[in-house]
Motif scaffolding. Structure first.
Motif, PDB file in Angstrom:
ATOM      1  N   SER A 108    -107.868 -58.086  11.173  1.00 17.14           N
ATOM      2  CA  SER A 108    -107.263 -57.034  10.365  1.00 17.14           C
ATOM      3  C   SER A 108    -105.820 -57.361  10.024  1.00 17.14           C
ATOM      4  CB  SER A 108    -107.313 -55.697  11.103  1.00 17.14           C
ATOM      5  OG  SER A 108    -108.639 -55.381  11.405  1.00 17.14           O
ATOM      6  N   ALA A 109    -105.090 -57.895  11.004  1.00 21.79           N
ATOM      7  CA  ALA A 109    -103.677 -58.204  10.769  1.00 21.79           C
ATOM      8  C   ALA A 109    -103.542 -59.249   9.666  1.00 21.79           C
ATOM      9  CB  ALA A 109    -103.033 -58.704  12.051  1.00 21.79           C
ATOM     10  N   ILE A 110    -104.383 -60.287   9.723  1.00 24.80           N
ATOM     11  CA  ILE A 110    -104.309 -61.313   8.682  1.00 24.80           C
ATOM     12  C   ILE A 110    -104.673 -60.713   7.331  1.00 24.80           C
ATOM     13  CG2 ILE A 110    -105.277 -63.502   7.904  1.00 24.80           C
ATOM     14  CD1 ILE A 110    -103.656 -64.053  10.285  1.00 24.80           C
ATOM     15  N   GLU A 111    -105.654 -59.779   7.346  1.00 24.69           N
ATOM     16  CA  GLU A 111    -106.036 -59.168   6.073  1.00 24.69           C
ATOM     17  C   GLU A 111    -104.932 -58.270   5.528  1.00 24.69           C
ATOM     18  OE1 GLU A 111    -109.926 -57.372   6.418  1.00 24.69           O
ATOM     19  OE2 GLU A 111    -110.714 -59.303   7.068  1.00 24.69           O
ATOM     20  N   LEU A 112    -104.134 -57.695   6.419  1.00 22.58           N
ATOM     21  CA  LEU A 112    -102.995 -56.892   5.964  1.00 22.58           C
ATOM     22  C   LEU A 112    -102.082 -57.734   5.085  1.00 22.58           C
ATOM     23  CD1 LEU A 112    -101.503 -54.694   8.812  1.00 22.58           C
ATOM     24  CD2 LEU A 112    -102.758 -54.021   6.787  1.00 22.58           C
ATOM     25  N   LEU A 113    -101.934 -58.988   5.475  1.00 25.74           N
ATOM     26  CA  LEU A 113    -101.082 -59.902   4.727  1.00 25.74           C
ATOM     27  C   LEU A 113    -101.564 -59.994   3.278  1.00 25.74           C
ATOM     28  CD1 LEU A 113     -98.687 -61.772   5.384  1.00 25.74           C
ATOM     29  CD2 LEU A 113    -100.296 -63.569   5.867  1.00 25.74           C
ATOM     30  N   ALA A 114    -102.910 -59.916   3.105  1.00 24.74           N
ATOM     31  CA  ALA A 114    -103.470 -59.999   1.755  1.00 24.74           C
ATOM     32  C   ALA A 114    -103.141 -58.762   0.939  1.00 24.74           C
ATOM     33  CB  ALA A 114    -104.980 -60.192   1.830  1.00 24.74           C
ATOM     34  N   GLY A 115    -102.898 -57.630   1.623  1.00 22.02           N
ATOM     35  CA  GLY A 115    -102.680 -56.392   0.892  1.00 22.02           C
ATOM     36  C   GLY A 115    -101.252 -56.204   0.411  1.00 22.02           C
ATOM     37  N   ILE A 116    -100.323 -56.969   0.963  1.00 22.47           N
ATOM     38  CA  ILE A 116     -98.920 -56.792   0.578  1.00 22.47           C
ATOM     39  C   ILE A 116     -98.742 -57.170  -0.887  1.00 22.47           C
ATOM     40  CG2 ILE A 116     -96.562 -57.587   1.007  1.00 22.47           C
ATOM     41  CD1 ILE A 116     -97.355 -58.060   3.886  1.00 22.47           C
ATOM     42  N   PRO A 117     -98.127 -56.287  -1.686  1.00 23.61           N
ATOM     43  CA  PRO A 117     -97.958 -56.588  -3.113  1.00 23.61           C
ATOM     44  C   PRO A 117     -97.213 -57.905  -3.322  1.00 23.61           C
ATOM     45  CG  PRO A 117     -97.372 -54.316  -2.664  1.00 23.61           C
ATOM     46  CD  PRO A 117     -97.610 -54.955  -1.341  1.00 23.61           C
ATOM     47  N   SER A 118     -97.626 -58.650  -4.328  1.00 30.17           N
ATOM     48  CA  SER A 118     -97.085 -59.998  -4.500  1.00 30.17           C
ATOM     49  C   SER A 118     -95.598 -59.984  -4.813  1.00 30.17           C
ATOM     50  CB  SER A 118     -97.858 -60.736  -5.588  1.00 30.17           C
ATOM     51  OG  SER A 118     -97.711 -60.082  -6.817  1.00 30.17           O
ATOM     52  N   ILE A 119     -95.118 -58.888  -5.395  1.00 29.78           N
ATOM     53  CA  ILE A 119     -93.700 -58.853  -5.739  1.00 29.78           C
ATOM     54  C   ILE A 119     -92.841 -58.874  -4.469  1.00 29.78           C
ATOM     55  CG2 ILE A 119     -93.560 -56.332  -5.854  1.00 29.78           C
ATOM     56  CD1 ILE A 119     -91.715 -56.873  -8.343  1.00 29.78           C
ATOM     57  N   ILE A 120     -93.403 -58.342  -3.366  1.00 30.51           N
ATOM     58  CA  ILE A 120     -92.655 -58.362  -2.101  1.00 30.51           C
ATOM     59  C   ILE A 120     -92.566 -59.791  -1.575  1.00 30.51           C
ATOM     60  CG2 ILE A 120     -92.694 -57.540   0.285  1.00 30.51           C
ATOM     61  CD1 ILE A 120     -93.710 -54.901  -0.817  1.00 30.51           C
ATOM     62  N   PHE A 121     -93.663 -60.554  -1.743  1.00 32.38           N
ATOM     63  CA  PHE A 121     -93.599 -61.967  -1.390  1.00 32.38           C
ATOM     64  C   PHE A 121     -92.485 -62.651  -2.181  1.00 32.38           C
ATOM     65  CE2 PHE A 121     -97.834 -61.238   0.225  1.00 32.38           C
ATOM     66  CZ  PHE A 121     -97.910 -62.121   1.282  1.00 32.38           C
ATOM     67  N   GLY A 122     -92.389 -62.275  -3.456  1.00 29.51           N
ATOM     68  CA  GLY A 122     -91.371 -62.879  -4.310  1.00 29.51           C
ATOM     69  C   GLY A 122     -89.967 -62.562  -3.835  1.00 29.51           C
ATOM     70  N   MET A 123     -89.714 -61.290  -3.526  1.00 33.58           N
ATOM     71  CA  MET A 123     -88.370 -60.898  -3.082  1.00 33.58           C
ATOM     72  C   MET A 123     -88.035 -61.551  -1.755  1.00 33.58           C
ATOM     73  SD  MET A 123     -88.371 -56.873  -3.945  1.00 33.58           S
ATOM     74  CE  MET A 123     -86.697 -56.584  -3.453  1.00 33.58           C
ATOM     75  N   TRP A 124     -89.004 -61.508  -0.844  1.00 29.97           N
ATOM     76  CA  TRP A 124     -88.800 -62.156   0.452  1.00 29.97           C
ATOM     77  C   TRP A 124     -88.529 -63.643   0.245  1.00 29.97           C
ATOM     78  CZ3 TRP A 124     -92.251 -65.871   2.364  1.00 29.97           C
ATOM     79  CH2 TRP A 124     -91.976 -66.300   3.663  1.00 29.97           C
ATOM     80  N   GLY A 125     -89.282 -64.246  -0.674  1.00 30.37           N
ATOM     81  CA  GLY A 125     -89.096 -65.671  -0.945  1.00 30.37           C
ATOM     82  C   GLY A 125     -87.703 -65.968  -1.458  1.00 30.37           C
ATOM     83  N   LEU A 126     -87.231 -65.131  -2.379  1.00 35.69           N
ATOM     84  CA  LEU A 126     -85.936 -65.402  -2.999  1.00 35.69           C
ATOM     85  C   LEU A 126     -84.775 -65.122  -2.046  1.00 35.69           C
ATOM     86  CD1 LEU A 126     -84.333 -66.082  -5.570  1.00 35.69           C
ATOM     87  CD2 LEU A 126     -84.363 -63.663  -6.135  1.00 35.69           C
TER      88      LEU A 126
END
Lengths: 284, 340
Positions: B135-153
Motif C-alpha cells: 500500500s505504501a508503494i502504491e501511495l507513491l503512485a497516487g501523488i500528483p505529478s506536479i508535486i514530484f516536479g516541485m520536489w524535484g526542482l
C-alpha cells in the motif's frame, strides 16, 4: 571433492543472501523516496497554511493572498467532469459486462480503453484544445472539465466492467426468471450488488484527475480572479501551483506549496477511502 | 446487505400472484418494456463504442492540426534539431531525443528496483508486512505529478547538483561513457528528469510485477524448493521465466507512463532546445515543450509544430502501450488455460 561441493554450496548460499538482501534494500529505497517527498510537501506546505488560503484569491506578486478562486475552480471542473464522465463510463462498462461479455467487440473495447487509461494526459489536453477550444475561440472551464472527464472515463469504465463481472450470474437469472426486463435487472440487481465497487472506481478516478495539471494548461488555462463562469478561463489548483512554483516570488512559491499539500492530502484521503471500500468487499 | 437483498427478492417472489401474470401485462406494455430493453442496449453499446471513437479522434485531430508542420518541413521534421520560433524553423529531434533518453534512464533505474520490491513483497516479506508495504508503494503512485516536479526542482535538484562535480570527476573521466557525465553541475537536466521519472514509475512496475509473481502456481515453486533450490534460485529460474512476458509487459506499461509524463519533467529538464550528449546538460522532452511553450505559441506554424509533436508523442506511447497490453494479455491467456 567434498570441498568443491562445499564451495559450490557456499556460493549458492552467498548469492541467495546477497540478492535477497538487495531486494530488501530496494524496498527500503522505494519507501525512502515516498517518505522524502511526503515530508518535503508537509514541511514546506505546513508553514504556508493559514486561513487566508481559503478566503483570499490568488494575489499579485509581492502581496499576500490565498487560493480560494483556484479551489472553487478546481472543484467546479472536477464536479462537471464527474457528472459527464461517470454516467458514460458506467453505461459503457455495463455494455461490456452485461451485453457483450466475451464478444470480440468487448475485447477490443477493453483493450483500447486500457490504452486510453494510460495515454499521456497532455495529449488529451491537446485533443480538447483542437476540438473544443479552437472552434469556440477561447479557453474555458468547460473545456477543462471535458478533458478531465476523458481522463476519468476509462477508470470508471474499467472498474464498472470488473465489478459487474464479479456479480454472480445466478442473481441475474433469478431476476430474469421473475420476468424482469433486462434493463431493470441490470439497474436493480447488478448495479446494487456492484454499488460499492463502482463507487470505488469513481473515487479512484476523482483522485486521478484532481492532481492533473497538463491537460488544464491548454483548456481551462488560469484566471487571476474569482470566477464561477465555466465559459471563460477559470483558476484551478494545479495550474496555479505550476505558475507560482515556477515564479521567482517567494510569496507565490509558498502558496504553491500550500496548494500542493492540500492537493496531495485530497488525493491520499480519496485513495484511503477507496482502499477501505475495497477491503470492505473483499472478505465476501 | 446480502440479507436485505435476499429478503427483497423473496418479497417480490411472494408478490407475484401465480400464473395470472401475463394478463396483467398487456401487449402494449410488453412492447414498451421490450423497446426500453433495446434502447438500453443501444445506449450502453453506443457509449462503449465512444471509447474507440475517442482514441481515433485524438489521433486524427492531432494529426490534422499538425499537418501544416508535417507538410511544410516534410520528413526532415523528424531529424532536424532546429527550433526557432522567430524564423519559424522547427524540428522534432531534440524533444524526441529528450523524451526517449529521459525515459530510458528512468527504466534503467526503475526496473531493477521494482523487481526487488516485487520480489520482497511476493516472496520474502512475512504475511503481516505485505499489505502495508504494498500500500505504501502504491501511495507513491497516487501523488500528483506536479508535486514530484516541485520536489524535484526545489529539493532533489540541489542535492543532485552537489553530487554532480563528483560525477564529473569520476564517471566523467572514463573513456566512452564519460562524455555522458561531463557537464555543468546545476542539478537540472536529463539525468534529474530520468531519476524523478524512475521514482514515479517504480510503483506501477512493481505493482504489476508483484501481481504476476503471485499467479505463479505454488506447486511449481514448491517443486523447485523440494529439489533444494534457494529462494533466489526459485525466483530467478522458476518465477521469472514463468512470468517473463508479463514482466516485460509491465515494464512497457511503466515506459508508456514515463514517455508521456509532463509536469515532473517540465520542472527539472531545463527546457533547452539544444542537443547535448551529456546527461547533466539541460534538454527538452515533447511533453515539457508542450507544457512550456503552447500558451506562448501565437503563430500558426509554431502551434502546428507543437501539435505535430503531440501527435508523435501519442504514436510513440500508443505503440509502447499496445505492446505492453499484448504481453500482459498473453500471461492472462496462459493462466486462464492453466487455471481451468
Amino acid at each position: 571433492m567434498s570441498t568443491a561441493m562445499n564451495v559450490r554450496y557456499l556460493r549458492r548460499r552467498f548469492w541467495n543472501i546477497f540478492n535477497l538482501g538487495m531486494a530488501v534494500a530496494m524496498t527500503l529505497f522505494g519507501l525512502f523516496w515516498l517518505v522524502w517527498i511526503l515530508w518535503t510537501t508537509l514541511s514546506y506546505g505546513a508553514t504556508a497554511l493559514n486561513l487566508e488560503l481559503f478566503t483570499g484569491d490568488t494575489p499579485a506578486p509581492g502581496s499576500i493572498g490565498g487560493l480560494r478562486n483556484a479551489f472553487v475552480g478546481s472543484l467546479l471542473m472536477i464536479g462537471v467532469a464527474v457528472l459527464i464522465g461517470t454516467p458514460v463510463g458506467i453505461l459503457a462498462g455495463t455494455y461490456l459486462a452485461e451485453f457483450a461479455q466475451g464478444s470480440r467487440l468487448a475485447g477490443v473495447t477493453r483493450f483500447f480503453n486500457d490504452i486510453l487509461l494510460s495515454a499521456p494526459s497532455i495529449v488529451i489536453g491537446l485533443f480538447i484544445y483542437a476540438v473544443v477550444v479552437v472552434p469556440i475561440g477561447n479557453f474555458s472551464g468547460f473545456a477543462g472539465a471535458l478533458s478531465l472527464a476523458i481522463l476519468l472515463l476509462p477508470v470508471v469504465l474499467r472498474t464498472t466492467d470488473e465489478m459487474l463481472g464479479m456479480v454472480p450470474g445466478t442473481m441475474r437469472e433469478a431476476a430474469l426468471a421473475l420476468g424482469a426486463p433486462h434493463w431493470k435487472m441490470i439497474v436493480q440487481v447488478s448495479y446494487r450488488a456492484a454499488r460499492s465497487g463502482i463507487l470505488t472506481g469513481v473515487l479512484l478516478a476523482v483522485a486521478r484527475i484532481s492532481g492533473e495539471t497538463a491537460p488544464l494548461l491548454f483548456t481551462a488555462l488560469n484566471n487571476q480572479f474569482f470566477s464561477m463562469n465555466l465559459d471563460k478561463p477559470i483558476a484551478n489548483v494545479p495550474v496555479v501551483i505550476f505558475q507560482f512554483a515556477m515564479s521567482p516570488y517567494p510569496e507565490w512559491q509558498h502558496l504553491a506549496w500550500a496548494g500542493a499539500l492540500i492537493a496531495a492530502m485530497a488525493v491520499l484521503v480519496l485513495g484511503l477511502v477507496s482502499r477501505f471500500l475495497i477491503k470492505d468487499r473483499s472478505p465476501r | 446487505m446480502d440479507d436485505t437483498r435476499d429478503a427483497e427478492l423473496g418479497m417480490r417472489e411472494a408478490a407475484v400472484p401465480s400464473p395470472v401474470v401475463p394478463s396483467r401485462i398487456g401487449p402494449a406494455r410488453l412492447r414498451r418494456l421490450h423497446a426500453m430493453d433495446r434502447g438500453f442496449r443501444w445506449l450502453t453499446g453506443g457509449l462503449a463504442f465512444l471509447v474507440l471513437l475517442l482514441l481515433v479522434g485524438v489521433a486524427l485531430s492531432l494529426f490534422l492540426r499538425g499537418w501544416e508542420a508535417f507538410h511544410h518541413f516534410g520528413f526532415a521534421f523528424f531529424w532536424s534539431e532546429a527550433w526557432d520560433p522567430v524564423t519559424e524553423n522547427f524540428g522534432a529531434l531534440v524533444p524526441i531525443y529528450g523524451t526517449l533518453v529521459s525515459s530510458l534512464i528512468a527504466m534503467l533505474i526503475a526496473v531493477p528496483i521494482s523487481f526487488g520490491i516485487a520480489l520482497f513483497i511476493s516472496e520474502l516479506a512475512p504475511e503481516w508486512l505485505r499489505q502495508p508495504v504494498g500500500s505504501a508503494i502504491e501511495l507513491l503512485a497516487g501523488i500528483p505529478s506536479i508535486i514530484f516536479g516541485m520536489w524535484g526542482l526545489f529539493v532533489f535538484a540541489p542535492v543532485l547538483g552537489s553530487a554532480e562535480p563528483w560525477l564529473n570527476d569520476h564517471l566523467g573521466a572514463l573513456r566512452g561513457i564519460g562524455a555522458l557525465f561531463r557537464g555543468p553541475p546545476m542539478g537540472i537536466g536529463m539525468l534529474t528528469a530520468g531519476i524523478i521519472l524512475a521514482v514515479m514509475v517504480i510503483p506501477f512496475i512493481s505493482a504489476i510485477m508483484r501481481d504476476v509473481f503471485l499467479v505463479v502456481p505454488a506447486m511449481l515453486k514448491e517443486s523447485a524448493y523440494g529439489l533444494g533450490a534457494t529462494t533466489w534460485e526459485v525466483a530467478r529460474h522458476v518465477v521469472l521465466p514463468y512470468t517473463r512476458t508479463a514482466v516485460v509487459g509491465g515494464v512497457f506499461l511503466g515506459l508508456g507512463r514515463a514517455l508521456g509524463e509532463t509536469m515532473a519533467v517540465t520542472f527539472v529538464i531545463g527546457n533547452a532546445h539544444d542537443l547535448h550528449i551529456s546527461l547533466l546538460d539541460a534538454g527538452n522532452s515533447i511533453a515539457a515543450a508542450l507544457a512550456n511553450e503552447f500558451a506562448e505559441a501565437f503563430s500558426p506554424m509554431y502551434k502546428s509544430a507543437l501539435m505535430a509533436l503531440g501527435f508523435i508523442l501519442f504514436i510513440i506511447t500508443f505503440v509502447v502501450l499496445v505492446l505492453a497490453k499484448l504481453m500482459l494479455w498473453r500471461l492472462g491467456q496462459g493462466q486462464g488455460k492453466a487455471g481451468l
